[in-house]
Design a protein around this motif. Sequence first.
Motif, PDB file in Angstrom:
ATOM      1  N   UNK A 190     164.922 -55.313 -41.210  1.00 30.70           N
ATOM      2  CA  UNK A 190     164.277 -56.596 -40.920  1.00 30.70           C
ATOM      3  C   UNK A 190     165.305 -57.621 -40.460  1.00 30.70           C
ATOM      4  N   UNK A 191     166.438 -57.655 -41.147  1.00 37.38           N
ATOM      5  CA  UNK A 191     167.503 -58.592 -40.783  1.00 37.38           C
ATOM      6  C   UNK A 191     168.070 -58.275 -39.407  1.00 37.38           C
ATOM      7  N   UNK A 192     168.323 -56.995 -39.146  1.00 35.31           N
ATOM      8  CA  UNK A 192     168.890 -56.588 -37.853  1.00 35.31           C
ATOM      9  C   UNK A 192     167.952 -56.917 -36.703  1.00 35.31           C
ATOM     10  N   UNK A 193     166.648 -56.864 -36.966  1.00 35.00           N
ATOM     11  CA  UNK A 193     165.655 -57.119 -35.920  1.00 35.00           C
ATOM     12  C   UNK A 193     165.374 -58.612 -35.756  1.00 35.00           C
ATOM     13  N   UNK A 194     165.911 -59.430 -36.650  1.00 29.51           N
ATOM     14  CA  UNK A 194     165.697 -60.871 -36.558  1.00 29.51           C
ATOM     15  C   UNK A 194     164.316 -61.308 -36.983  1.00 29.51           C
ATOM     16  N   UNK A 195     163.660 -60.522 -37.831  1.00 26.54           N
ATOM     17  CA  UNK A 195     162.333 -60.892 -38.327  1.00 26.54           C
ATOM     18  C   UNK A 195     162.475 -61.924 -39.451  1.00 26.54           C
ATOM     19  N   UNK A 196     161.406 -62.683 -39.740  1.00 29.03           N
ATOM     20  CA  UNK A 196     161.504 -63.819 -40.665  1.00 29.03           C
ATOM     21  C   UNK A 196     161.611 -63.411 -42.134  1.00 29.03           C
ATOM     22  N   UNK A 197     162.750 -62.850 -42.515  1.00 30.87           N
ATOM     23  CA  UNK A 197     162.957 -62.416 -43.896  1.00 30.87           C
ATOM     24  C   UNK A 197     162.845 -63.586 -44.867  1.00 30.87           C
ATOM     25  N   UNK A 198     163.367 -64.761 -44.475  1.00 28.45           N
ATOM     26  CA  UNK A 198     163.362 -65.918 -45.370  1.00 28.45           C
ATOM     27  C   UNK A 198     161.956 -66.416 -45.663  1.00 28.45           C
ATOM     28  N   UNK A 199     160.983 -66.010 -44.852  1.00 29.03           N
ATOM     29  CA  UNK A 199     159.588 -66.408 -45.071  1.00 29.03           C
ATOM     30  C   UNK A 199     158.847 -65.408 -45.943  1.00 29.03           C
ATOM     31  N   UNK A 200     159.426 -64.233 -46.165  1.00 29.24           N
ATOM     32  CA  UNK A 200     158.739 -63.155 -46.864  1.00 29.24           C
ATOM     33  C   UNK A 200     158.756 -63.333 -48.378  1.00 29.24           C
ATOM     34  N   UNK A 201     157.736 -62.747 -49.003  1.00 27.20           N
ATOM     35  CA  UNK A 201     157.655 -62.656 -50.456  1.00 27.20           C
ATOM     36  C   UNK A 201     157.765 -61.178 -50.817  1.00 27.20           C
ATOM     37  N   UNK A 225     168.037 -64.896 -52.935  1.00 26.37           N
ATOM     38  CA  UNK A 225     168.614 -65.867 -52.005  1.00 26.37           C
ATOM     39  C   UNK A 225     168.275 -65.563 -50.538  1.00 26.37           C
ATOM     40  N   UNK A 226     167.678 -64.395 -50.282  1.00 25.03           N
ATOM     41  CA  UNK A 226     167.397 -63.985 -48.906  1.00 25.03           C
ATOM     42  C   UNK A 226     165.936 -64.158 -48.502  1.00 25.03           C
ATOM     43  N   UNK A 227     165.033 -64.146 -49.495  1.00 28.96           N
ATOM     44  CA  UNK A 227     163.604 -64.220 -49.209  1.00 28.96           C
ATOM     45  C   UNK A 227     163.008 -65.463 -49.853  1.00 28.96           C
ATOM     46  N   UNK A 228     161.749 -65.707 -49.581  1.00 25.73           N
ATOM     47  CA  UNK A 228     161.096 -66.887 -50.137  1.00 25.73           C
ATOM     48  C   UNK A 228     160.893 -66.777 -51.638  1.00 25.73           C
ATOM     49  N   UNK A 229     160.545 -65.578 -52.114  1.00 26.70           N
ATOM     50  CA  UNK A 229     160.322 -65.376 -53.553  1.00 26.70           C
ATOM     51  C   UNK A 229     160.330 -63.888 -53.859  1.00 26.70           C
ATOM     52  N   UNK A 230     160.690 -63.564 -55.108  1.00 22.87           N
ATOM     53  CA  UNK A 230     160.636 -62.189 -55.596  1.00 22.87           C
ATOM     54  C   UNK A 230     159.811 -62.179 -56.877  1.00 22.87           C
ATOM     55  N   UNK A 231     158.771 -61.341 -56.917  1.00 24.02           N
ATOM     56  CA  UNK A 231     157.937 -61.243 -58.106  1.00 24.02           C
ATOM     57  C   UNK A 231     157.847 -59.793 -58.557  1.00 24.02           C
ATOM     58  N   UNK A 268     155.633 -70.691 -49.404  1.00 23.13           N
ATOM     59  CA  UNK A 268     156.350 -70.255 -48.209  1.00 23.13           C
ATOM     60  C   UNK A 268     155.696 -70.820 -46.950  1.00 23.13           C
ATOM     61  N   UNK A 269     154.355 -70.787 -46.914  1.00 22.74           N
ATOM     62  CA  UNK A 269     153.636 -71.317 -45.753  1.00 22.74           C
ATOM     63  C   UNK A 269     153.866 -72.813 -45.604  1.00 22.74           C
ATOM     64  N   UNK A 270     153.792 -73.554 -46.700  1.00 24.34           N
ATOM     65  CA  UNK A 270     153.970 -75.004 -46.629  1.00 24.34           C
ATOM     66  C   UNK A 270     155.412 -75.377 -46.277  1.00 24.34           C
ATOM     67  N   UNK A 271     156.361 -74.602 -46.780  1.00 25.84           N
ATOM     68  CA  UNK A 271     157.768 -74.860 -46.454  1.00 25.84           C
ATOM     69  C   UNK A 271     158.023 -74.626 -44.969  1.00 25.84           C
ATOM     70  N   UNK A 272     157.332 -73.643 -44.393  1.00 27.72           N
ATOM     71  CA  UNK A 272     157.541 -73.286 -42.987  1.00 27.72           C
ATOM     72  C   UNK A 272     156.799 -74.207 -42.034  1.00 27.72           C
ATOM     73  N   UNK A 273     155.538 -74.514 -42.351  1.00 34.08           N
ATOM     74  CA  UNK A 273     154.697 -75.228 -41.387  1.00 34.08           C
ATOM     75  C   UNK A 273     154.214 -76.598 -41.863  1.00 34.08           C
ATOM     76  N   UNK A 274     154.507 -76.943 -43.103  1.00 36.99           N
ATOM     77  CA  UNK A 274     154.102 -78.250 -43.604  1.00 36.99           C
ATOM     78  C   UNK A 274     152.906 -78.175 -44.530  1.00 36.99           C
ATOM     79  N   UNK A 275     152.685 -79.256 -45.262  1.00 38.62           N
ATOM     80  CA  UNK A 275     151.585 -79.352 -46.213  1.00 38.62           C
ATOM     81  C   UNK A 275     150.832 -80.658 -45.963  1.00 38.62           C
ATOM     82  N   UNK A 276     149.586 -80.618 -45.539  1.00 36.50           N
ATOM     83  CA  UNK A 276     148.729 -79.438 -45.363  1.00 36.50           C
ATOM     84  C   UNK A 276     149.087 -78.648 -44.111  1.00 36.50           C
ATOM     85  N   UNK A 277     148.610 -77.418 -44.055  1.00 35.17           N
ATOM     86  CA  UNK A 277     148.874 -76.572 -42.898  1.00 35.17           C
ATOM     87  C   UNK A 277     148.164 -77.125 -41.666  1.00 35.17           C
TER      88      UNK A 277
END
Length: 306
Positions: A190-201, A225-231, A268-277
């Motif tokens: 995912x990182x090598x391809x430049x996909x939005x890892x920081x947005x992922x859960x 530290x690399x993704x939005x959250x880990x559960x 993650x959505x609100x951090x990326x695009x704002x609140x409200x969406x």
Amino acid sequence: MNKKTQLGVPLSAQNRLFVPVLGASGGCGRSTTAGLLACFLAAVGSSVVLDTAPRLTSPWPSWPTEHGAGLASVPPGRPLTRHQAHAAASRSDGPAGKWSVLTDHQDWSHGPLDLPTDPAAWYQLAATGAWQAVVADTCHPVAHDIVAARTKGQRGLTAAWCALPFAVPVLCAPTSGTGVAALQTAVKAITAEGLPLQRMVVVLTATGEGRTPPVVKAAATMLESQVSAVLQMPFDPHIRVHGLSDADRLARQTVAVGSALVSAVLASAHHTWGDPLPPAPVPAVLSRTAVDSRSARPAHHEGVFT
């Protein structure tokens, strides 16, 4: 407390949050995670699961409490109304209310449906049904898809799912040594391809009772530290036996993590695009005449699933 406000401000009618659930490996709890997302996203808006897997490998046909007409009733390549989309959807009950499932309910002996692989087609189907929270239960291995697509110079499925409007990808892996190894490989790809890892859960699903292995804890700490959250999804004996066929009987821990998972996706959505969406884009649609002639023409309440 009102169920619709437990997880924050409800989504507006113009919002469409898209959550593709991706698997780092087999047996990663992807379908269970997708179901829990839709179950608890029902607290903030109308939610639906899109079952993209072949019928005879999917658990979804047997999980809903009320069966709809199924994906076989969706006319491929022809205009589709909102009423048809909702009639095709099955229903399930959960702690946050009813949620929908679009799956294939044909008998096992029927031939397989020719379902589209393009994520944009699934997005259009969800938009036609006007669902506000859309969860896609995907069926491809992430790392293999990314590497294969790069080798062929093509755009892979993972990249296409992540590129959909307001998409917050959820990446699943089992809490085992091999599961974590597959997850780490997927993260590298995912990182090598430049996909939005920081947005992922990331969701780590327990495959049995007992303590979380140290290797899994270490991997979770490194990923934070690399993704939005880990559960971490706890083992639920009810899900092991019944799946999500009776989501009202989930264990208390599962309910807590399900709510936390939705909160993480919304954050993650609100951090990326704002609140409200912002309002979601409406896909271009085709009229029946346009489909027959292969030329586009707007139609406010129709879409094409192709």
